[in-house]
Design an enzyme around this catalytic site. Structure first.
Site, mmCIF file in Angstrom:
data_model
loop_
_atom_site.group_PDB
_atom_site.id
_atom_site.type_symbol
_atom_site.label_atom_id
_atom_site.label_comp_id
_atom_site.label_asym_id
_atom_site.label_seq_id
_atom_site.Cartn_x
_atom_site.Cartn_y
_atom_site.Cartn_z
ATOM 1 N N ASP A 3 -1.416 -8.522 2.977
ATOM 2 C CA ASP A 3 -0.005 -8.173 2.782
ATOM 3 C C ASP A 3 0.840 -8.622 3.976
ATOM 4 O OD1 ASP A 3 2.238 -7.186 1.546
ATOM 5 O OD2 ASP A 3 1.901 -5.100 2.133
ATOM 6 N N SER A 41 8.352 -0.677 6.081
ATOM 7 C CA SER A 41 7.374 -1.731 5.806
ATOM 8 C C SER A 41 7.759 -3.024 6.510
ATOM 9 C CB SER A 41 7.273 -1.984 4.300
ATOM 10 O OG SER A 41 6.678 -0.901 3.649
ATOM 11 N N HIS A 83 4.804 -7.859 0.567
ATOM 12 C CA HIS A 83 5.455 -7.111 -0.517
ATOM 13 C C HIS A 83 6.941 -6.884 -0.244
ATOM 14 C CE1 HIS A 83 4.736 -3.328 1.913
ATOM 15 N NE2 HIS A 83 5.904 -3.021 1.380
#
Length: 751
Positions: free
Chosen positions: A114, A183, A83
């Site tokens: 992911d 992230s 992402h």
């Protein structure tokens, strides 16, 4: 026999010696490994060169949306979250010193987990070692490195809290602050080995995050699925021979569908996606099926577009159907030609929009039903396509442009016949395969009817669940009315009002039963009586009020650990008396009610005092008044402390009325209003209605509560009950209300 005994003795001796030696080896290995453990400062210095910063290009062409990645191979493999880089979005990677690394491809990716492994052009990067799968113990110290909120090369330390399954994925739970920008960052042990990849933060609390462990990363390394960067940037992108996006947003194509998300660059987030194929001469028709992620958004068809700001738009928004003429870039140049609810529109579902373009008019349809004929001809030609507004995410399917689009609909008789066949379908367990045959001649219509029937049953199920909840709430309200009504009746009949009391614990348990449906109130009342007995057993027969209070304090706060809720103060459970008795944690008012009722049962003269923003109790000893804060473990308060509590340390604002004794009715209404406020903050309309029903059981003449109940009843689909509340106002004519407004509201509710 002796030799046998000797040999039996030798065996355990040998085992013991072996275990001692083995334990020594373990201790030595642990000591060596412990010696290799490093401080956070050491790790930060050593690992910083392995971090990268990833930013994606926004619709304005500028790089933004900073994320993190880390090197796992000196020859240019970098790990991050999928992402972070997105699909078909340009992105840039910079090393820890700010130098740009050229991206050549995506070495591997896994949408479910992911994860993405990026290939960059490099041959001397510093990789991070990967730890062994499942080797990081629960409770082990960890660090996370990344770029939270764009603050590059940041480090934070915490603990591996354990393994959780989230949405079918095995995730590491991290007791550590995680922020946007973290992230894709590595989760490392104190030896600098990677055990996970930061993926998400908790929306509930700041010091909690989640990471994908390294097992799927290692699997991805073993079975890569490389794609060149040129090809990667075209994944999901629209074919420019068919579509041309205008005003940004994120238009993608998947499996014949067109998906859009994000705000457009035009005013009000407007974005267009214009059809580039051939368009027939007038007359012609355009059609698409569309589903909005949020009915407050807007997305649908456009036609007669000049490629920029001028076009017509036909789209659902806020559970209405709207037809708008756009003649410029701002709302001042937009004209809404039609904006009305339409019964044929199915909120939350795919709806078919169709526009028939004729020489002198437009005919606009929703799900095959004519909505509007318009003769507006301010615009006379241009391109058809799709549009979306604001932050709407929408799913478009089956876009068509043709001279005439076949409706492919059945006659009314055929639809009725199909509906009857569907109604006659036996339970799934008894269904024969050939029972589906009648539906295969018109599968699209059959599925539409089945879907509509399923929707109807879902709505019926939702209504039955509401009815079930309403019956429970009505029973609780009835019990509160009975309990409180008996107290009021006794109060009106007895001359000595001080001798009349209401069991507030019983009443508080009734309030808790609104949400905690399985409460055994009698069992909790017995528990309270046992508590009284336990305290009384510690007292002399002639114990003074001061001694009784001290025994009560000792029992509650020292022996049994009752305490105020400080870390999750606004959780509704803190208002429930049963949860206070179970968990020994609660709000000032729940603790005060328990304190008062135990004190009264022990013979103390004790009342509640509802000062602003807090609740305390007051013990009367002869002519003296002693103020006590049960939330603060029975602390005795001076008058100055009471004033500061009541005014937020602004004693000049103190009012003597703050010290008035709280009546049982006021106490119960305050408890319910606490719950009502929490439900309102959480936009929980059903919860609000539950508490309002019980509030009305305490005082059916309360104008504000009845008015709020009328509105919430209407908003939750209970139209007739809402009208009944308004009729009560029109009949009783409260002087503080504008009855003309009440009548207007009633007329609106009755539509």
């Amino acid at each position: 026999m002796a030799s046998i005994q000797f040999r039996l003795f030798l065996l355990p001796t040998a085992l013991l010696a072996y275990s001692v030696l083995f334990a020594a080896d373990i201790r030595q290995a642990l000591a060596e490994e412990s010696a290799d453990a490093k401080s956070v400062e050491q790790l930060t210095t050593e690992l910083k060169p392995s971090l990268v910063t990833i930013s994606t290009k926004g619709r304005d062409g500028k790089y933004q949306g900073v994320g993190t990645g880390f090197v796992i191979d000196a020859d240019g493999l970098i790990v991050t979250n999928l992402h972070v880089i997105g699909d078909s979005r340009e992105f840039r990677i910079e090393d820890s010193e700010g130098g740009e690394l050229k991206v050549t491809g995506i070495h591997a990716s896994d949408r479910t987990m992911d994860l993405a492994i990026i290939q960059v052009q490099a041959d001397a990067l510093k990789p991070l070692p990967l730890g062994d799968i499942n080797s990081l113990a629960q409770g082990a110290p960890i660090i996370v490195m990344g770029n939270p909120h764009g603050l590059r090369n940041s480090v934070v330390a915490g603990v591996n809290s354990g393994i959780r399954e989230i949405d079918g994925r095995k995730m590491m739970q991290l007791a550590i602050p995680i922020e946007p920008g973290n992230s894709g960052g590595p989760v490392l042990d104190m030896y600098g080995r990677v055990h996970g990849i930061v993926t998400m933060k908790s929306l509930v609390t700041a010091n909690l995050g989640f990471a994908v462990d390294i097992a799927p990363l290692k699997a991805l390394l073993d079975s890569p699925n490389p794609v060149s960067i040129d090809k990667w940037l075209t994944i999901g992108s629209l074919d420019p021979r068919d579509w041309k996006p205008v005003f940004g947003a994120q238009w993608k194509q998947r499996g014949g569908r067109i998906l859009v998300g994000g705000a457009g660059a035009g005013f009000a987030g407007r974005s267009l996606c214009l059809y580039q194929g051939d368009v027939p001469e007038i007359p012609y028709e355009i059609q698409v099926r569309v589903k909005l992620d949020d009915e407050k958004g807007a997305a649908g068809l456009v036609f007669f577009s000049d490629g920029r700001n001028k076009h017509y738009g036909f789209y659902p928004t806020n559970n209405k159907v709207r037809f708008t003429l756009f003649e410029g870039s701002s709302v001042f140049t937009w004209t809404v030609l039609y904006d009305q609810p339409f019964d044929g529109y199915q909120a939350g579902e795919f709806n078919t929009l169709k526009a028939r373009i004729e020489e002198d008019r437009f005919k606009l349809y929703v799900n095959g039903q004519l909505v509007l004929e318009s003769t507006n001809r301010n615009l006379t030609g241009g391109t058809p396509g799709l549009a979306k507004f604001r932050e709407t995410a929408a799913d478009f399917r089956n876009f068509q442009v043709a001279k005439k689009i076949d409706a492919a609909t059945l006659s009314e008789a055929e639809r009725n016949e199909l509906s009857e066949a569907i109604t006659a379908i036996p339970p799934l367990a008894d269904l024969q395969p050939d029972a589906l045959s009648p539906f295969l001649d018109s599968p699209i219509e059959s599925r539409a009817i089945l879907h509509a029937e399923a929707k109807r049953l879902e709505q019926k199920l939702a209504e039955l669940k509401k009815l079930d909840a309403d019956v429970h709430t009505a029973a609780v309200a009835q019990e509160m009315k009975r309990h409180f009504g008996a107290y009021e009746k006794q109060l009106s009949e007895q001359e000595d009002k001080q001798a009349v009391s209401l069991d507030l614990i019983n009443a508080a348990l009734i309030i808790a039963s609104v949400d905690e449906q399985d409460i055994n109130i009698e069992a909790y009342l017995r528990q309270v009586e046992r508590m009284v007995g336990d305290i009384r057993s510690q007292l002399a027969d002639n114990a003074s009020p001061d001694e009784v209070r001290k025994a009560l304090n000792h029992y509650l706060f020292e022996d049994n650990g009752f305490h105020g809720a400080r870390f999750d103060y606004y959780h509704r459970a803190n208002s429930y008396m049963n949860r206070l008795l179970d968990d020994r944690e609660g709000l000032p008012i729940t603790l005060s009610v328990l304190y008062m009722e135990l004190g009264k049962r022990l013979g103390l003269q004790i009342d509640g005092v509802g000062i602003p923003g807090h609740f305390i109790v007051r013990q009367r000893i002869d002519d003296e008044m002693l103020y006590i804060d049960p939330f603060d473990e029975g602390k005795e308060l001076s008058m100055d402390e009471v004033k500061n509590l009541a005014t937020g340390d602004r004693p000049d604002r103190f009012d003597e009325r703050f010290l008035e004794t709280a009546s049982p009715k006021n106490i119960l209404m305050r408890m319910l209003n606490n719950l009502l406020g929490l439900a309102q903050d959480e936009e929980d309309k059903e919860g609000m209605l539950r508490y309002l029903e019980v509030l009305m059981a305490l005082d059916e003449t309360h104008v504000q509560n009845r008015g709020m109940r009328a509105i919430v009843r209407f908003e939750t689909g209970r139209k007739q009950a809402a009208i009944n509340d308004l009729d009560y106002f029109l009949d009783t004519r409260p002087p503080e209300l504008d009855l003309n407004q009440i009548q207007q509201m009633r007329d609106y509710f009755s539509q």
